[in-house]
Structures are given as C-alpha cells and as structure tokens.
Scaffold this motif. Sequence first.
Motif, mmCIF file in Angstrom:
data_model
loop_
_atom_site.group_PDB
_atom_site.id
_atom_site.type_symbol
_atom_site.label_atom_id
_atom_site.label_comp_id
_atom_site.label_asym_id
_atom_site.label_seq_id
_atom_site.Cartn_x
_atom_site.Cartn_y
_atom_site.Cartn_z
ATOM 1 N N THR A 114 38.118 75.774 -1.080
ATOM 2 C CA THR A 114 38.832 74.621 -1.627
ATOM 3 C C THR A 114 38.603 74.605 -3.136
ATOM 4 N N ASP A 159 42.633 72.024 0.503
ATOM 5 C CA ASP A 159 42.360 70.630 0.166
ATOM 6 C C ASP A 159 43.267 69.670 0.936
ATOM 7 N N GLN A 180 42.504 65.713 -5.344
ATOM 8 C CA GLN A 180 41.414 66.672 -5.466
ATOM 9 C C GLN A 180 41.896 67.956 -6.126
#
Length: 316
Positions: A114, A159, A180
């Motif tokens: 991620t 994510d 994010q």
Amino acid sequence: MRPIARRRTLVAAALAALVLAAAGTVPAAAAPGGQHAPGGSHGPDGSGGRGGPHRPAYYLAVGDSLAAGYQSTPTGGHVVGRGYAQDLARTLGARAAQEHRPFEFTDLGCPGETTGTMADGGCPYPHSFTGSQLEAAVAYLAVHRKDEVLVTIDIGANDVQRCAAGGTLDLPCALNGIEQVRTGLDRILGELRAAAGPHTRIVGMNLYDPFLAAWVTGDRSRELATASVQLSDSLNQVIGTVDARHRVPTADVAGAFATDAFTPTVPLGGQQVPLNVARILQWTNMARGDIHANDAGYQVIADAFLAELPRRYPKG
C-alpha cells in the motif's frame, strides 16, 4: 494490487465460461519475463558493471503486485516476475542494445504493498529489501544520481480494493482509501523526486478496474460494476493530480483498458457486453477471481508506459 489468487467477490465459474468461449479474441500471451533485461543486472544497492563504450541506462520498477509481475496460475498457484516491468525492460533493453549501451533492470515491486507500507515498511510478501521499498528506491537513486535512470511506479490499488469486497461497495472505506493515496503518493513521489538526479525520469500510472467483471454475474452485480468505475475514476483523478504536482507523467492504463466505455457493446462468450467489461475479462485473470493482469494485459500496461517515453528512449 494484493496477491490474492482467488477472491469471492464474483462468481468465478460464470466468468470462466465467458472467457473460455471467447478465447480466440484474446491477444497472444507474452513470453514469461525474467528479472533482468539484456545488458546486465544488479541489486537494489546499485552494484553492477558500468563498462562499455556508452554510459549504461538503468530501469527501476517500484510498486505493488503489478510492478512485481504477479499472476495466478490455473492450478491455483502463482508466479511473479511476469508483468509489465519485464515487458518494458525487454523493449528498453533491446533499444539500448541497438545503441551499443549497457542496460540494467531492477524490480523492487512487492505484492500487497500500500502507499503506507511502501513508505514505512511492512509489505506482506517476501521481498528483496530490508526496511521499506521507498528507502530502497531512494538509496538506489542516490547511487545512480548521475546516471540515466527510468523509474516506473504503480501504487494505490491496495489502499482501496478492499472496499469493494463481498459484492458491495463500502463508500466511506473507499473515500478514506483515496485520501490515503493522496497523502501517501505525495510523500512517496516527493522523496523519489528529491533523490533523483538530473537524468532520472519518473513515470506513474493510473489503474484499470477489475471489478467491472461483476457485470456478467447478474443485474445487481451490474450496479457494483457501475459504481466501481466511479470509484476508479476518483482514484485515478487523485493519482493524476499528485503525479502532476511532482512533474511525473501518468501512463493512462485506465484509458488503454477503456475503463469508462460502457458503450459500444462487443461480443464475448456468446453475448454482448460493454467494451470495458470485455477488456477486463480478456486482459486480467478475473475469470478465476484474480484481479491481476494476464500476459496480454501486462503488455497493454507496458505499452501505456512506452507512450510516455521518447520513441528512441534510451538513446546514447
């Protein structure tokens, strides 16, 4: 993207029947790619030969499972090192060879990564570096600050992809995931750009939408497919905006996969489906519940990156 070979978000049997019936429409598979292109190899520490009549060119791939070249296999296993980075390295290595230039390729891609784990460490898949992937990439660029280096990056899918699991779309989860990506990618590109030398090119990519495959599993699933494109568009807009902030061109993978094209419809497996649905079923392994690209799809991604490079790149 996360390395899960079999997901329960779709009815895999229905997808398999469609793709098998349409097998003749899928482009020929690319040959499996190794970790290194012709012209030499080295690890993340940047060691390797620099000899030859012309200065060498370097290619560094960073990202998640797409960068790592992850694919599931029909028997239930998986392979890595058979993806767009290997396809791109073969093309660039051949170009460098025509110019009598050494060419070296390093792939740091880690399945499951991620934006957070790329920056801070903790990729869940075995990988070649200690610490974080970003630290390894920055160290590589520091070693090669005076060299000609291409860096490709894909990150952000992990994510948000969990937000479309189970046949539903969790909107608050998706919005949080996109935020994010906004902050995480900004940090990642900022550190890469700061470490890069004057001859380093960094190219990002936006993402295809594997959940379009839900279209063929029923009317309610078509609602998920439609909503997933809206999520994909929002994510890709963020990626493009952050890339531009750091003067990074974005390879248009979503465009190459016709992600927004619910028209026209095309024949696939004995029925008419939207073009974007057909592309996902032809160019990924969603027929067996795996969101990752297949050989044909990875070549499409490599071609999208090539479109952002000079036609003669690299050239001594």
